[in-house]
Design a protein around this motif. Sequence first.
Motif, PDB file in Angstrom:
ATOM      1  N   ALA A 118       0.818  -1.207   0.000  1.00 40.86           N
ATOM      2  CA  ALA A 118       0.000   0.000   0.000  1.00 40.86           C
ATOM      3  C   ALA A 118       0.856   1.263   0.000  1.00 40.86           C
ATOM      4  CB  ALA A 118      -0.929  -0.004   1.210  1.00 40.86           C
ATOM      5  N   VAL A 119       1.982   1.223   0.684  1.00 36.76           N
ATOM      6  CA  VAL A 119       2.823   2.419   0.766  1.00 36.76           C
ATOM      7  C   VAL A 119       3.284   2.836  -0.627  1.00 36.76           C
ATOM      8  CG1 VAL A 119       4.943   3.396   1.714  1.00 36.76           C
ATOM      9  CG2 VAL A 119       3.569   1.835   3.101  1.00 36.76           C
ATOM     10  N   SER A 120       3.834   1.889  -1.380  1.00 34.90           N
ATOM     11  CA  SER A 120       4.345   2.195  -2.716  1.00 34.90           C
ATOM     12  C   SER A 120       3.232   2.621  -3.658  1.00 34.90           C
ATOM     13  CB  SER A 120       5.074   0.977  -3.290  1.00 34.90           C
ATOM     14  OG  SER A 120       6.189   0.636  -2.489  1.00 34.90           O
ATOM     15  N   LEU A 121       2.095   1.943  -3.585  1.00 36.29           N
ATOM     16  CA  LEU A 121       1.000   2.261  -4.491  1.00 36.29           C
ATOM     17  C   LEU A 121       0.395   3.621  -4.174  1.00 36.29           C
ATOM     18  CD1 LEU A 121      -0.794  -1.206  -4.699  1.00 36.29           C
ATOM     19  CD2 LEU A 121       0.612  -0.128  -6.452  1.00 36.29           C
ATOM     20  N   ARG A 122       0.159   3.893  -2.925  1.00 35.93           N
ATOM     21  CA  ARG A 122      -0.487   5.156  -2.571  1.00 35.93           C
ATOM     22  C   ARG A 122       0.427   6.356  -2.815  1.00 35.93           C
ATOM     23  NH1 ARG A 122      -2.911   4.761   3.283  1.00 35.93           N
ATOM     24  NH2 ARG A 122      -3.946   6.687   2.591  1.00 35.93           N
ATOM     25  N   ALA A 123       1.728   6.168  -2.642  1.00 34.47           N
ATOM     26  CA  ALA A 123       2.675   7.264  -2.844  1.00 34.47           C
ATOM     27  C   ALA A 123       3.118   7.399  -4.304  1.00 34.47           C
ATOM     28  CB  ALA A 123       3.908   7.059  -1.960  1.00 34.47           C
ATOM     29  N   GLY A 124       2.827   6.387  -5.132  1.00 34.66           N
ATOM     30  CA  GLY A 124       3.276   6.441  -6.519  1.00 34.66           C
ATOM     31  C   GLY A 124       4.766   6.255  -6.648  1.00 34.66           C
ATOM     32  N   VAL A 125       5.312   5.247  -5.970  1.00 36.55           N
ATOM     33  CA  VAL A 125       6.751   5.001  -5.963  1.00 36.55           C
ATOM     34  C   VAL A 125       7.209   4.490  -7.330  1.00 36.55           C
ATOM     35  CG1 VAL A 125       8.494   3.441  -5.005  1.00 36.55           C
ATOM     36  CG2 VAL A 125       6.932   4.652  -3.492  1.00 36.55           C
TER      37      VAL A 125
END
Length: 470
Positions: A118-125
């Motif tokens: 979720a961190v990568s997806l929500r931040a657009g990594v």
Amino acid sequence: MARIVIELPAAFKDLADAIRELVATTQKLADRGPSGRAIAYAKAELDLAAATAATERAAHGIILRSLDVDAPHVVIEGARHSRVGRYEQTYYTMAGPVEVERSIYRRDGDRNGPVVDAVSLRAGVVADGWLPQTARAMAHHVQRGTPREAEAAAAEIGRLSYSRSSFDRVAHAVGELYIQRDDAIEATLIEAYEAPVDARSISVGLDRVALPMAEPRPRPSGRPKKGAPKNPITVAWRMAWVGTVTLHDREGNALHTLRYGRMPDDGAASLLQGMADDVRQVLARRPRLKVTLLSDGAHDVVDQLAAEVGHRLETPPIQLVDFWHLIEKLAPAATILGDGDRRLARWKLSLLNASHAAGGILAELRASGRRSIAVGESKPVHEAITYLESHRSRMNYAAARAAGLPIGSGNTEATCKTLVSIRMRRAGSRWKVDTGRHVLQLRALALSDRWDAGIELTLRPLRKAVRVAA
């Protein structure tokens, strides 16, 4: 001494520690002030930057951890995913790496599929943990210079302190994301483009520039020699394509240029079709703008401009060959005819002010009887006659000047240098098609003043919502 007390939540302990260290560093540096001695302030700047970066990383850690979603099941883009564990992940910020523990998920029914978090997806990594602003800044460095130069520049300013291989990898990741959606991105960019208020005409230019390409070299027959390269290559010079769409004022002076590039394997057709679409979009909002097609005298360039751009516009444009290319052709011929400087000045003045000047110069050259005179391996008078015969219909510079239109392709010539030569023709450089395409397209965005909007459109699809499944 009076003190200021700042209260922070207990969960912000790392940030509080970093702030305390920043304050201590500041106090230590400030204590040297009253002594009156000279201070090595560059060292002070570095110490303060390091303490500030630690504070920034601590803040990133708090924010990134808040983006985690820890649940047995989540829904991403309408698909149900199940948690497969919690693991540490390194995220790369402008101030350095940050470690964050987060849950990872796999799509239901996709037994060996990739995992997401979720961190990568929500931040657009981008790629393997690069935060979006960090990735775009690194890509911007690499479109300007080599990864080695980017690494050195980052070390000097104390930001983006990553290796040259990281700069290279991240820049190409951003370039690949752009290439995947370049048609849609460029369509959106031109829809939002506002032509300068003072614009009165548009020129469309096309040119070619040689690019060193790394190509596979056939292995020699027999057993390879000891130490021979496993994948031998040869460097071949291929012609990349450069295009420009320039807005001009009523005097023909350039106001703003949109720059385009294509690798040798891509060809000019798709480039010109995209440029024609952009011109049509601008004309839809500013229909009174006049259009000029400008290039040197290469027949394939002239023909492709006419076919792929001129024939796609509702109102036929004016097509000219570059005035200064013509003067370069005429100068040696004027010398052969005698009184070279004066003759060339007279021809130039005539071309700029008389509609049929090219025909008069052509007649003068034919009547000179010096067509066969050679200078080295060239025949200047013959070459000038041939050039005039081929392009006389595209040499009405007087009429173009009277209408306030440009007569030189300097914007395109300059783009060949700034877009390709400065960055991609350095000593020892060689390019593969894909990696060259990444740098060329990112550089075209930057040189067209479209970087912010273009990269935002490139990275936006990486951001995805993650919600807990019911």
